[in-house]
Motif scaffolding. Structure first.
Motif, PDB file in Angstrom:
ATOM      1  N   SER A 362      52.600  -4.725  27.798  1.00 54.71           N
ATOM      2  CA  SER A 362      52.241  -4.156  26.628  1.00 54.71           C
ATOM      3  C   SER A 362      52.777  -4.824  25.510  1.00 54.71           C
ATOM      4  CB  SER A 362      52.533  -2.687  26.627  1.00 54.71           C
ATOM      5  OG  SER A 362      51.874  -2.024  27.583  1.00 54.71           O
ATOM      6  N   MET A 363      51.933  -4.914  24.386  1.00 55.99           N
ATOM      7  CA  MET A 363      52.432  -5.173  23.236  1.00 55.99           C
ATOM      8  C   MET A 363      52.491  -4.359  22.085  1.00 55.99           C
ATOM      9  SD  MET A 363      53.401  -8.424  23.668  1.00 55.99           S
ATOM     10  CE  MET A 363      53.452  -9.367  22.181  1.00 55.99           C
ATOM     11  N   GLY A 364      53.578  -3.709  21.808  1.00 54.69           N
ATOM     12  CA  GLY A 364      53.845  -2.654  20.864  1.00 54.69           C
ATOM     13  C   GLY A 364      54.660  -1.795  21.345  1.00 54.69           C
ATOM     14  N   ASN A 365      55.190  -0.818  20.435  1.00 52.53           N
ATOM     15  CA  ASN A 365      56.282   0.197  20.877  1.00 52.53           C
ATOM     16  C   ASN A 365      55.774   1.320  21.162  1.00 52.53           C
ATOM     17  OD1 ASN A 365      58.391  -1.952  20.183  1.00 52.53           O
ATOM     18  ND2 ASN A 365      58.107  -1.487  17.829  1.00 52.53           N
ATOM     19  N   TYR A 366      56.548   2.183  21.801  1.00 53.39           N
ATOM     20  CA  TYR A 366      55.931   3.836  22.343  1.00 53.39           C
ATOM     21  C   TYR A 366      57.153   4.761  22.476  1.00 53.39           C
ATOM     22  CZ  TYR A 366      54.814   7.270  25.842  1.00 53.39           C
ATOM     23  OH  TYR A 366      54.889   8.357  26.523  1.00 53.39           O
ATOM     24  N   GLU A 367      56.759   5.704  21.853  1.00 54.09           N
ATOM     25  CA  GLU A 367      57.666   6.879  21.829  1.00 54.09           C
ATOM     26  C   GLU A 367      57.015   8.212  21.978  1.00 54.09           C
ATOM     27  OE1 GLU A 367      59.715   8.129  18.241  1.00 54.09           O
ATOM     28  OE2 GLU A 367      58.263   6.794  16.913  1.00 54.09           O
ATOM     29  N   GLU A 368      57.436   9.222  22.368  1.00 52.57           N
ATOM     30  CA  GLU A 368      57.076  10.538  22.502  1.00 52.57           C
ATOM     31  C   GLU A 368      57.763  11.330  21.252  1.00 52.57           C
ATOM     32  OE1 GLU A 368      57.807  11.742  26.402  1.00 52.57           O
ATOM     33  OE2 GLU A 368      56.751  10.484  27.293  1.00 52.57           O
ATOM     34  N   LYS A 369      56.975  12.230  20.810  1.00 55.23           N
ATOM     35  CA  LYS A 369      57.614  13.016  19.709  1.00 55.23           C
ATOM     36  C   LYS A 369      56.793  14.575  19.553  1.00 55.23           C
ATOM     37  CE  LYS A 369      58.884  12.324  15.140  1.00 55.23           C
ATOM     38  NZ  LYS A 369      59.065  11.314  13.686  1.00 55.23           N
ATOM     39  N   ILE A 371      55.339  17.068  16.917  1.00 55.95           N
ATOM     40  CA  ILE A 371      54.798  17.251  15.550  1.00 55.95           C
ATOM     41  C   ILE A 371      54.034  18.486  15.311  1.00 55.95           C
ATOM     42  CG2 ILE A 371      53.649  16.384  13.403  1.00 55.95           C
ATOM     43  CD1 ILE A 371      54.024  13.604  14.750  1.00 55.95           C
ATOM     44  N   ALA A 372      54.668  19.412  14.566  1.00 59.56           N
ATOM     45  CA  ALA A 372      54.096  20.716  14.054  1.00 59.56           C
ATOM     46  C   ALA A 372      53.927  21.555  15.674  1.00 59.56           C
ATOM     47  CB  ALA A 372      52.448  20.642  13.757  1.00 59.56           C
ATOM     48  N   THR A 373      54.937  21.312  16.313  1.00 62.95           N
ATOM     49  CA  THR A 373      55.117  22.102  17.673  1.00 62.95           C
ATOM     50  C   THR A 373      54.337  21.580  18.875  1.00 62.95           C
ATOM     51  OG1 THR A 373      53.688  23.765  17.188  1.00 62.95           O
ATOM     52  CG2 THR A 373      55.923  24.065  16.428  1.00 62.95           C
ATOM     53  N   ASN A 374      53.768  20.215  18.461  1.00 65.52           N
ATOM     54  CA  ASN A 374      52.623  19.618  19.398  1.00 65.52           C
ATOM     55  C   ASN A 374      52.970  18.515  19.811  1.00 65.52           C
ATOM     56  OD1 ASN A 374      49.925  19.381  20.327  1.00 65.52           O
ATOM     57  ND2 ASN A 374      49.602  17.580  18.952  1.00 65.52           N
ATOM     58  N   PRO A 375      53.366  18.234  21.188  1.00 67.64           N
ATOM     59  CA  PRO A 375      53.872  16.866  21.602  1.00 67.64           C
ATOM     60  C   PRO A 375      52.844  15.730  21.352  1.00 67.64           C
ATOM     61  CG  PRO A 375      53.997  18.699  23.039  1.00 67.64           C
ATOM     62  CD  PRO A 375      53.376  19.257  22.386  1.00 67.64           C
ATOM     63  N   VAL A 376      52.993  14.660  20.921  1.00 65.22           N
ATOM     64  CA  VAL A 376      52.064  13.534  20.907  1.00 65.22           C
ATOM     65  C   VAL A 376      52.652  12.083  21.535  1.00 65.22           C
ATOM     66  CG1 VAL A 376      51.039  14.476  18.882  1.00 65.22           C
ATOM     67  CG2 VAL A 376      52.909  13.123  18.307  1.00 65.22           C
ATOM     68  N   LYS A 377      51.809  11.234  21.709  1.00 67.82           N
ATOM     69  CA  LYS A 377      52.378   9.901  22.093  1.00 67.82           C
ATOM     70  C   LYS A 377      51.996   9.059  20.868  1.00 67.82           C
ATOM     71  CE  LYS A 377      52.422  11.182  26.514  1.00 67.82           C
ATOM     72  NZ  LYS A 377      53.617  11.580  27.082  1.00 67.82           N
ATOM     73  N   ILE A 378      53.201   8.215  20.389  1.00 68.07           N
ATOM     74  CA  ILE A 378      53.112   7.385  19.324  1.00 68.07           C
ATOM     75  C   ILE A 378      53.193   5.817  19.986  1.00 68.07           C
ATOM     76  CG2 ILE A 378      54.156   6.699  17.080  1.00 68.07           C
ATOM     77  CD1 ILE A 378      54.792   9.672  16.862  1.00 68.07           C
ATOM     78  N   TYR A 379      52.100   5.054  19.280  1.00 66.39           N
ATOM     79  CA  TYR A 379      52.546   3.616  19.557  1.00 66.39           C
ATOM     80  C   TYR A 379      52.393   3.009  18.147  1.00 66.39           C
ATOM     81  CZ  TYR A 379      50.803   4.559  24.103  1.00 66.39           C
ATOM     82  OH  TYR A 379      50.707   5.151  25.388  1.00 66.39           O
ATOM     83  N   THR A 380      53.616   2.102  17.877  1.00 64.50           N
ATOM     84  CA  THR A 380      53.742   1.419  16.574  1.00 64.50           C
ATOM     85  C   THR A 380      53.635   0.079  17.046  1.00 64.50           C
ATOM     86  OG1 THR A 380      56.158   1.396  17.092  1.00 64.50           O
ATOM     87  CG2 THR A 380      55.230   3.391  15.689  1.00 64.50           C
ATOM     88  N   SER A 381      53.254  -0.520  15.840  1.00 67.57           N
ATOM     89  CA  SER A 381      52.971  -2.050  15.809  1.00 67.57           C
ATOM     90  C   SER A 381      52.031  -2.659  17.020  1.00 67.57           C
ATOM     91  CB  SER A 381      54.410  -2.782  15.918  1.00 67.57           C
ATOM     92  OG  SER A 381      55.109  -2.585  14.788  1.00 67.57           O
ATOM     93  N   LEU A 382      51.151  -1.515  17.087  1.00 67.12           N
ATOM     94  CA  LEU A 382      50.370  -1.698  18.489  1.00 67.12           C
ATOM     95  C   LEU A 382      49.206  -2.797  18.003  1.00 67.12           C
ATOM     96  CD1 LEU A 382      49.215  -0.429  21.094  1.00 67.12           C
ATOM     97  CD2 LEU A 382      47.673   0.805  19.558  1.00 67.12           C
ATOM     98  N   ASP A 383      49.428  -3.794  19.475  1.00 69.82           N
ATOM     99  CA  ASP A 383      48.384  -4.933  19.637  1.00 69.82           C
ATOM    100  C   ASP A 383      47.489  -4.115  21.012  1.00 69.82           C
ATOM    101  OD1 ASP A 383      46.856  -6.886  20.269  1.00 69.82           O
ATOM    102  OD2 ASP A 383      48.392  -8.192  20.135  1.00 69.82           O
ATOM    103  N   TYR A 384      48.133  -3.995  22.013  1.00 68.99           N
ATOM    104  CA  TYR A 384      47.685  -3.481  23.166  1.00 68.99           C
ATOM    105  C   TYR A 384      48.698  -2.893  23.900  1.00 68.99           C
ATOM    106  CZ  TYR A 384      48.841  -7.889  25.340  1.00 68.99           C
ATOM    107  OH  TYR A 384      49.467  -8.913  25.859  1.00 68.99           O
TER     108      TYR A 384
END
Length: 491
Positions: A362-369, A371-384
């Motif tokens: 993959s090309m991009g960073n990944y984290e779990e977080k 937000i507003a008591t709701n789990p989400v997946k976050i991809y930053t600087s996402l290419d693919y």
């Protein structure tokens, strides 16, 4: 005349005499060596490594002794022998003229010599990174965020004195790397040999690869050269000849036409293609020439080679991107009945097992977080980014008709989803894979948007019984952050 050559002559003479006495061979000493000559050329970018190629006629089993005529040589270290191929010698790092003598010896023939002059015009290699000025190098760790790192520290250098070096720490991934990003291009068109001082604590062969990225020519390929350290502990100098040994990097490795160019970035892989953890030092990377300025497309003071948002002005603290924005609320809760859903990620359903939410390609960073008591997946600087459900986690979606994912982005102008089925053999590239993709554009930024499409829209996806990959893309590539939630298939 060198002692080595004298010894060769004595042995040759004794062998002829012995042959004449013991066997009385007719014609001994009757052969004649003619047309002895040689070429001498510089074979490195500095001019101090000189190659000599001798030729002659009239002899058999001819051996050439090349005296490179270096008055500073110790003993016979500047005398080499060859049966014809080029031999090389490294002269001192200075401009000077030397007398090179080649002597030809052949069976039943008297030795013949010829002398020519060769002028070494020394030009010191351009320093790319001596690690004394860390700020000018714009060093970057592995983009996966969990692999190789580089810091500058004072160590005992190759010359035995204290020196700043690049300290690379590998965690043991097969393809982990660090990068050097100068403000000017590195030009390998005319001078294409690079050297690198390399330190390893253990006596083992280590594959080290140098890769150039960001060709100045539009659509130019990245190129690379792989070499191995010798199995010795301590410092050694590695050589990378891009003029002779360069190949195109993945995914263009099948293209055999290699174009030397100006490049924005130098990437260093220690332990390339092997899982080799440990601490290694690099220093005194030199070669090539200085090219033109690396552009700063969005004029935000962050050069393109390290700017993860090249067309959107940002700040250096965030690698050229604007400050990361995130939603403050959760998306609308799904209402599809759970019996009609295969959920990869959603609070509303029981999720299936996902092998990984970020593949190593993959090309991009990944984290779990949350937000507003709701789990989400976050991809930053996402290419693919690749999301895989392989092995025992393959998904049988034969009864499913649609795919749904909620996305939120403050900067993306496009979002694409590709679905890959591995086919009946349940293996990648087995000949029966199929895939399809869907692109969504023109959606609102800064709010939750639903990506909700029939699977029939994924043209090319011939099967749905062994779905193994979901690949997401953000546009502009590599310059956006995307938050996802409620990712599921349904009917």
């Amino acid at each position: 005349m060198k002692l080595l050559k004298q010894g060769k002559y004595v042995l040759l003479a004794l062998s002829i005499i012995a042959c004449s006495k013991d066997e009385d061979v007719a014609g001994s000493g009757s052969a004649t060596i003619t047309n002895l000559t040689f070429t001498s050329v510089g074979v490195d970018d500095t001019g101090k490594v000189v190659g000599v190629t001798p030729t002659s006629s009239g002899g058999s089993n001819t051996v050439y002794t090349v005296d490179f005529g270096d008055p500073s040589a110790v003993g016979d270290s500047d005398v080499k022998q060859t049966s014809g191929p080029q031999v090389t010698y490294e002269y001192p790092a200075a401009t000077a003229t030397y007398d090179i003598t080649v002597t030809a010896d052949a069976d039943k023939a008297a030795p013949v010599s010829v002398t020519k002059q060769h002028t070494v015009t020394f030009e010191a290699a351009t320093s790319i990174a001596d690690f004394e000025d860390e700020a000018s190098l714009n060093l970057r760790n592995d983009t996966s965020g969990s692999a190789a790192t580089i810091v500058v520290e004072s160590k005992t250098g190759k010359n035995g004195s204290a020196s700043n070096v690049g300290v690379i720490t590998n965690v043991g991934s097969a393809y982990e790397a660090v990068s050097i990003n100068l403000t000017k291009h590195i030009d390998v068109k005319s001078k294409s040999i690079l050297t690198l001082d390399f330190y390893q604590a253990t006596a083992t062969e280590t594959p080290v690869l140098l890769k150039f990225e960001g060709a100045k020519t539009a659509n130019g390929f990245d190129i690379e050269v792989l070499t191995n350290s010798t199995a010795t502990a301590g410092w050694q100098t590695l050589t990378f000849d891009f003029g002779k040994d360069a190949v195109n990097s993945y995914p263009n490795q099948e293209n055999t036409t290699v174009t030397l160019d100006e490049f924005q970035k130098l990437v260093v892989f220690v332990g390339f293609a092997v899982e080799q953890s440990g601490v290694f030092y690099v220093d005194n990377i030199a070669g090539s020439t200085v090219g033109t300025d690396v552009p700063d497309t969005d004029s935000d003071g962050v050069i393109d080679s390290i700017d993860k948002c090249k067309t959107v002005a940002g700040n250096s603290e965030n690698d050229g991107c604007p400050d990361v924005s995130e939603p403050t609320d959760a998306p609308t809760t799904p209402t599809v009945l759970e019996t009609n859903v295969i959920s990869l990620f959603s609070d509303a359903y029981t999720d299936v097992n996902v092998t990984t939410w970020r593949t190593d390609w993959s090309m991009g960073n990944y984290e779990e977080k949350t937000i507003a008591t709701n789990p989400v997946k976050i991809y930053t600087s996402l290419d693919y980014a690749g999301i895989e459900t392989v092995g025992d986690n393959l998904i049988d979606a034969s009864e499913m008709t649609h795919v749904h994912v909620d996305i939120w982005s403050g900067s993306a102008t496009g979002f694409q989803l590709k679905i890959v089925d591995f086919g009946a053999d349940k293996a990648y590239a087995g000949g029966d894979d199929s895939e399809g993709l869907k692109l969504m554009e023109g959606f609102a930024q800064g709010q939750w948007v639903s990506f909700d499409f029939p699977l029939s829209d994924f043209t090319g996806l011939a099967n749905k019984t062994n779905i193994a990959q979901f690949v997401i893309n953000g546009f502009p590539s590599g310059q956006v952050d995307v938050v996802i939630d409620n990712f599921y298939l349904y009917k």
